[in-house]
Each structure stands twice: as C-alpha cells, then as structure tokens.
Design an enzyme around this catalytic site. Structure first.
Site, PDB file in Angstrom:
ATOM      1  N   LEU A 138       0.817  -1.215   0.000  1.00 49.41           N
ATOM      2  CA  LEU A 138       0.000   0.000   0.000  1.00 49.41           C
ATOM      3  C   LEU A 138       0.842   1.253   0.000  1.00 49.41           C
ATOM      4  O   LEU A 138       0.475   2.264  -0.627  1.00 49.41           O
ATOM      5  CB  LEU A 138      -0.928  -0.008   1.223  1.00 49.41           C
ATOM      6  CG  LEU A 138      -2.199  -0.866   1.209  1.00 49.41           C
ATOM      7  CD1 LEU A 138      -3.084  -0.523   0.024  1.00 49.41           C
ATOM      8  CD2 LEU A 138      -1.907  -2.346   1.229  1.00 49.41           C
ATOM      9  N   ASP A 139       1.961   1.240   0.700  1.00 52.51           N
ATOM     10  CA  ASP A 139       2.815   2.417   0.803  1.00 52.51           C
ATOM     11  C   ASP A 139       3.367   2.803  -0.568  1.00 52.51           C
ATOM     12  O   ASP A 139       3.259   3.952  -1.007  1.00 52.51           O
ATOM     13  CB  ASP A 139       3.954   2.129   1.775  1.00 52.51           C
ATOM     14  CG  ASP A 139       4.329   3.335   2.616  1.00 52.51           C
ATOM     15  OD1 ASP A 139       3.757   4.413   2.407  1.00 52.51           O
ATOM     16  OD2 ASP A 139       5.209   3.190   3.487  1.00 52.51           O
ATOM     17  N   ASP A 140       3.972   1.836  -1.255  1.00 51.89           N
ATOM     18  CA  ASP A 140       4.497   2.116  -2.593  1.00 51.89           C
ATOM     19  C   ASP A 140       3.391   2.552  -3.532  1.00 51.89           C
ATOM     20  O   ASP A 140       3.563   3.491  -4.325  1.00 51.89           O
ATOM     21  CB  ASP A 140       5.184   0.868  -3.155  1.00 51.89           C
ATOM     22  CG  ASP A 140       6.614   0.748  -2.689  1.00 51.89           C
ATOM     23  OD1 ASP A 140       7.504   1.298  -3.354  1.00 51.89           O
ATOM     24  OD2 ASP A 140       6.849   0.114  -1.650  1.00 51.89           O
ATOM     25  N   ARG A 196      -0.254   8.016   4.402  1.00 51.73           N
ATOM     26  CA  ARG A 196       0.072   8.033   2.980  1.00 51.73           C
ATOM     27  C   ARG A 196      -1.179   7.751   2.135  1.00 51.73           C
ATOM     28  O   ARG A 196      -1.411   8.396   1.109  1.00 51.73           O
ATOM     29  CB  ARG A 196       1.138   6.982   2.675  1.00 51.73           C
ATOM     30  CG  ARG A 196       1.989   7.324   1.492  1.00 51.73           C
ATOM     31  CD  ARG A 196       3.240   8.084   1.860  1.00 51.73           C
ATOM     32  NE  ARG A 196       4.147   7.263   2.634  1.00 51.73           N
ATOM     33  CZ  ARG A 196       4.685   7.637   3.788  1.00 51.73           C
ATOM     34  NH1 ARG A 196       4.394   8.811   4.299  1.00 51.73           N
ATOM     35  NH2 ARG A 196       5.531   6.859   4.439  1.00 51.73           N
TER      36      ARG A 196
END
Length: 644
Positions: free
Chosen positions: A381-383, A455
């Site tokens: 999810l972050d990327d 994010r």
C-alpha cells in the site's frame, strides 16, 4: 533595500542548493529511467550469505569472501560485537552470526577482534541466548539441538483458514520465510560445511536457555504456547508419514508458485535463502531450474565494491524511483527525465496477479505496486500510494488515468475495518500470534499503521476523495485515535515518531483538515519542541523500545530533518522560525557532490530487531524539503497542494 538584497541572496542560495542536488540525482538515474540506491541492514545478512555458500558446499568466491570479511570487521563496534544499526548496542544474535561467518572465511579465533566478540557473547550467556532464527541456523549447522528451537510443524500449511494459527493470518514476510523453513524443520538437514568450521566455543558452560518468552509477549499467552510447544515436540515424531509428505509437497508448491524469477521468493533475502535450502533438502540439483533461479536471486542482492562487499536484505527500486520523482517535481527538475521514470513505474503495476492479499479481500481487483523490481504476489500500500500521487502530480493531461484508477481501487479495497491501512494486507491484526515461541521478534503481523495510513489518506485526498466519504471518515477517525499523548504518531517503516508524524500531517493537510485543529497543532508543537540546537532533527532507533516514555534527543540526520520540515510545512508552518533554521541546517550540511551524508539508520524493518539504512534517503528527502520551502515561500499560498 538591504532586506530586499538579503531575500534575493537567500533565494539564490536555495536555488543553488536545489540545482546541485537535482543535478546529482539526475546523474544517478539508470538508462531505463529508474533509480535504485543501496539498502543496507546489519551484519546478519552478509554473514548468512557466507554461511549459505558453505551450507550448500558451493565453491566459494574467495575474493568475495575477503571483501565481506572486510565489511564485517569494519562494522564491528567498540563493545566487541555487532549492533543492529550504526552506533547501536550489542546484539548477541548478529554477533554470533558475524563471528561464525568470519571464522568460516578464515579468521583465527585468537585474532583480537574475534576474541573480543567471543568474550562479549559468553559474557551475555553464550549462543544459547540468541533469537529463534539464529538458533535455527545453528541447528542447521549441528551447533545446537533442534530441541532448542520452537516447533512449527510442516502440517501447519494444511490447516483450514479458520484455525487460530494459520499462515494467512501472518504477515507476508513471515509467510514467505516460514513456508520453506517448515520443510527444513521437518527434514532437519545438516549443513555440508566442507571446511568443517564449528563454533562450540560460543556456547557457555551450564548456560541458561533462551528466555521462555520475549519482552513483548503476554505471560499468559506465552505460557499457553510454551505448553503447546512441548506437546508438539512429543507428538511430532508420531505424525503420519503420508500427512507429512503431503504437507511438504504443499510447501514446495507454495514456494514454486511464488518464486518470482530472479527476484526471488517474496523478494527478501531470508525467504530466498530458505527457498534454496528447501530445494536442496528436497534433492533438487543445483542445475534444476527452480533451485538455480532461486540461488541466482540471492546473488543479485550483493553489493560488491573495490574493498568491501555485503548482501542487501532486498532492493528498493520502485520506492526509490517514486520518491525521487516527488523530490524532482518539487524541485522543478527535468520533466522529460521524470516522465521517463513514470513510464518505468507504470510498467511495474501489478494488474494480473491476485496475491496473498486476496485471501482477505477476494473481490478486489489487483492494481498495486511492489517495493522491488518484481514481487507480484506482494504489492504494498505504501508504494502504491506514493506512485499514484507521483503519477497524478505529473499526469495533468490524463496520460496516467487508468494506472491511477486501478491503484486507487486497490488501495480503497485494502482498507482495514478500523479505518487504517497495513503495508501488504487488510486486517492482519491477529495480535495473539506474536505470543507464539517462534515470534520472539514480535513482528509476525502486518496491522494498520499511522505512516501507511497517512500516505493512503494523502493519496485519496490528492485524487479528490471528499473528506466526508466513508473511506476518509474511517481513516481520519483512525488517525485521530492513535495520536500519541505528546502529539506525535508512531512510524512503523521509518525511524520513528518524526517519520510517522510527517506521514500523517501530509495526509491530514491534503484531506483538508483545519490546520488550526488541536490534532495538527499538537503534532506541530511536538516537532518544533524536539528540534536540535544545530537546526536539524534526529531520532534514534532506540525509540522503538518497549518502555518508550517520550522523545530522547539524538544527533541531527539529513533525512529526519527533511521529514520534520515537510511535516511542519504540511501543518501550515512554513513561516515558523524553526523551519528556517531547519532549512539552514540542510544548506550547511550539503556536501560538494550536491547531496547529504548520513550514516544513521532511519529506515524500519522490524522494530527492535531489524533496521535499514536507505542510502537514497539523504539524497532525495533533503532536496524535497528545501525545494518545497522555496516554492511555498515564493508562492501565494502557504498550504501544501499535494498528499505528500
């Protein structure tokens, strides 16, 4: 007149710093458009690489061994052992592995550095006091009994999903590491070890065993699992052979399906190395395609320099490239080069593989990005949020619309029930599992965290998600509920509260939260209060300790200073004197090559167990902060216009 000249001079100095950093970053772009920087951990991965070669009885590359030995000796600390991060405390597990690897390379146990390490190990109870993964390595080499290792039956892979202890309830990294390890634990192979190197001298006479529970574990739960472990040790030999065979076959099939080509199982070293050893114990010859490609994936993690070499835990090209793009767009860098990077990123979106995340969310279409070059079963999810925001920021003409829409759909689909987001899975919050004996590292799970959630909120807001939509309402409630008493937020994937606080403030700003709200003011006040006298910010990896009682001063670091500045600017405080001091700190510490030096580890792996030094962080985050400051100070609005 003098004030006007001073302002022009300040602007010129900022422009100069930005140009030098921009030019330096562009010079490091790969020919196909991407960036990738070294990703360094501690001594354990290079030590394990050396021991893997001898476990398999491969012909060692003596020059490579010499260089790894030079690296390990250089990072040995004054306390005699090896820490988990630069200037960190003694870690017995890292030290045992480093000592074993150096002895395997040929260092004499009587050499001063080996003697100091051995004495430090014995003074702390000897190799019996190491963590579970180290004791498994020692058992594979015959240095300790498998009875000293928690029992994890290979039949675990056959259990139904409703069973309380199930692989799908563990994090992606635990899953990929454990499955091939189940086969090794069932077969209990012995390292070939052609040099016949052993480390009996690291075991203290009459030493106490490893603690029966780790500090993070609940006494009642831990006692229950300890009893269960003893029972399993008694009954495991009585398991039907046909059932064991079926379980082993299932493990091999699991690994082979997720082998991921030259990028390896899970694209992380421990899983990749375990897969090679699994294929070896199953009788796969070195030239078998599956074993050969698994072995090749390990070598691709090596960083070999003129005098030293080490093995990375993984690589971070998608993460590095997306973040560099944000920094360069803020710096108004070469649009053509940025567009090339975005095309490289778009080609790596996972659109055709429903990975392990689909166990929990089977109806969600794939659409995420992984951290590494390829890792289709395990996008994160972050990327995904960072890539989508970069594409959206550059793609005003709609050229990235489909990629952005699919990424957004995937992120929304993996929101957890409490409103937050984990890194790889939804609702991976089975906290009782961190009490099993195998989980002495305390990182078996992937629950929602403040930094990843901040994010994702920033991404959704940047794409126009209304602040009162169900996704946003739940997320904002979650973030408000986990703010620390001092106003900060915990940072799971970056060190630590500075990282978490910046991540959340960026999302809250994008979501249109009132910058004067108590939640944002408390966070801003905390960042201002912990600024160092030199104008920078710093935070030590010790901030992850279980008895954390608030921020403890640490030397300033370029990346953490940038995070604090980006957080304050997201909070609307671009004109605060603390921001000007922070910018001056970054200007003063920029070196001749246009970038910033940083030896500190500011990346998170597993809190209290494994930390990361992202060699790119000090290159692009400071540029981003300085460029944003220039842009906001010169613009008509003091509000950051993006989700990151």
């Amino acid at each position: 007149m003098n004030q006007h000249i001073a302002i022009e001079s300040d602007t010129a100095a900022l422009d100069g710093a930005i140009k030098r950093a921009t030019d330096a970053l562009l010079a490091q772009q790969r020919s196909d458009g991407h960036w990738v920087f070294e990703l360094e951990a501690d001594a354990t991965i290079p030590a394990e690489y050396v021991l893997l070669v001898h476990y398999l009885a491969e012909t060692p590359d003596l020059e490579l061994e010499r260089k790894i030995g030079s690296y390990l000796r250089r990072i040995q600390a004054d306390h005699g052992g090896w820490p988990l991060y630069h200037a960190g405390a003694f870690d017995i597990s890292a030290t045992v592995k480093a000592y074993f690897a150096l002895k395997m390379i040929g260092d004499s146990p009587d050499a001063p550095h080996m003697r100091r390490a051995r004495e430090a190990i014995l003074a702390r109870g000897g190799a019996d006091r190491t963590n579970v993964f180290t004791r498994i390595l020692l058992a594979l080499y015959g240095e300790t009994s498998w009875n000293n290792v928690p029992t994890v039956p290979v039949e675990l892979i056959l259990l139904p999903r409703w069973f309380p202890v199930h692989l799908s309830k563990m994090s992606y990294w635990a899953r990929t590491v454990i499955v091939p390890l189940l086969v090794l634990a069932a077969c209990k192979p012995l390292a070939k070890n052609p040099r016949g190197v052993h480390v009996a001298e690291l075991f203290a006479a009459n030493a106490a065993p490893a603690p029966w529970r780790a500090p993070h574990q609940n006494p009642s739960w831990a006692a229950f699992f300890q009893v269960l472990d003893r029972a399993l040790k008694i009954v495991e030999p009585l398991w039907p052979r046909s059932l064991r065979r079926r379980a082993i076959d299932r493990c091999v099939a699991f690994v082979t399906e997720r082998l991921n080509g030259e990028d390896g199982l899970g694209a992380i070293y421990p899983a990749m190395a375990n897969s090679v050893m699994m294929y070896d114990v199953m009788g796969f010859t070195p030239d078998h395609p599956d074993r050969a490609i698994a072995r090749k994936s390990v070598d691709k993690l090596l960083v070999v320099k003129n005098d030293e070499a080490y093995c990375q835990p993984c690589v971070s090209p998608v993460w590095d490239t997306a973040l560099v793009c944000h920094a360069l767009m803020e710096a108004q860098g070469d649009a053509t080069r940025i567009a090339q990077a975005h095309e490289w990123l778009k080609a790596r979106q996972v659109l055709d593989v429903k990975g392990d995340w689909a166990e929990e969310r089977p109806d969600v279409r794939p659409g995420g990005w992984a951290f590494q070059y390829n890792n289709a079963h395990y996008p994160d999810l972050d990327d995904t949020a960072v890539v989508v925001m970069a594409l959206d920021r550059e793609g005003a003409n709609g050229t990235h619309g489909e990629a952005i829409a699919r990424g957004r759909e995937w992120v929304e689909g993996l929101q957890s029930r409490n409103g937050g987001w984990g890194a790889f899975d939804a609702d991976n919050s089975y906290t009782y599992l961190n009490n099993i004996p195998f989980a002495d590292h305390g990182a078996l799970l992937d629950p929602p965290t403040a930094d990843v959630s901040g994010r994702c909120v920033g991404m959704l807001a940047q794409l126009g998600e209304p602040h009162d939509s169900p996704h946003m309402r739940a997320a904002l409630y979650y973030l408000a509920s986990i703010q620390e008493k001092d106003g900060s937020w915990f940072g799971r994937w970056g060190v630590n509260y500075i990282y978490g606080t910046w991540s959340v403030l960026a999302g809250l700003n994008a979501a249109g939260v009132d910058l004067g709200s108590p939640m944002i003011r408390r966070a801003s006040d905390w960042l201002i209060a912990i600024q160092n006298a030199d104008g920078g910010w710093g935070e030590n990896c010790d901030s992850y300790k279980l008895d954390y009682r608030g921020y403890e001063p640490a030397p300033s670091a370029a990346s953490q200073t940038a995070w604090a500045l980006l957080g304050l600017m997201a909070a609307g405080d671009v004109d605060h004197p603390a921001v000007a001091r922070g910018i001056r700190y970054l200007q003063a510490t920029q070196v001749a090559d246009g970038l910033w030096p940083e030896e500190f580890y500011t990346g998170g792996g597993f809190p209290r167990v494994f930390y990361l030094r992202y060699h790119g962080y000090a290159k692009f985050f400071p540029l981003w902060a300085v460029a944003r400051y220039r842009n906001l100070a010169a613009g008509n609005s003091r509000r950051v216009a993006y989700g990151l």
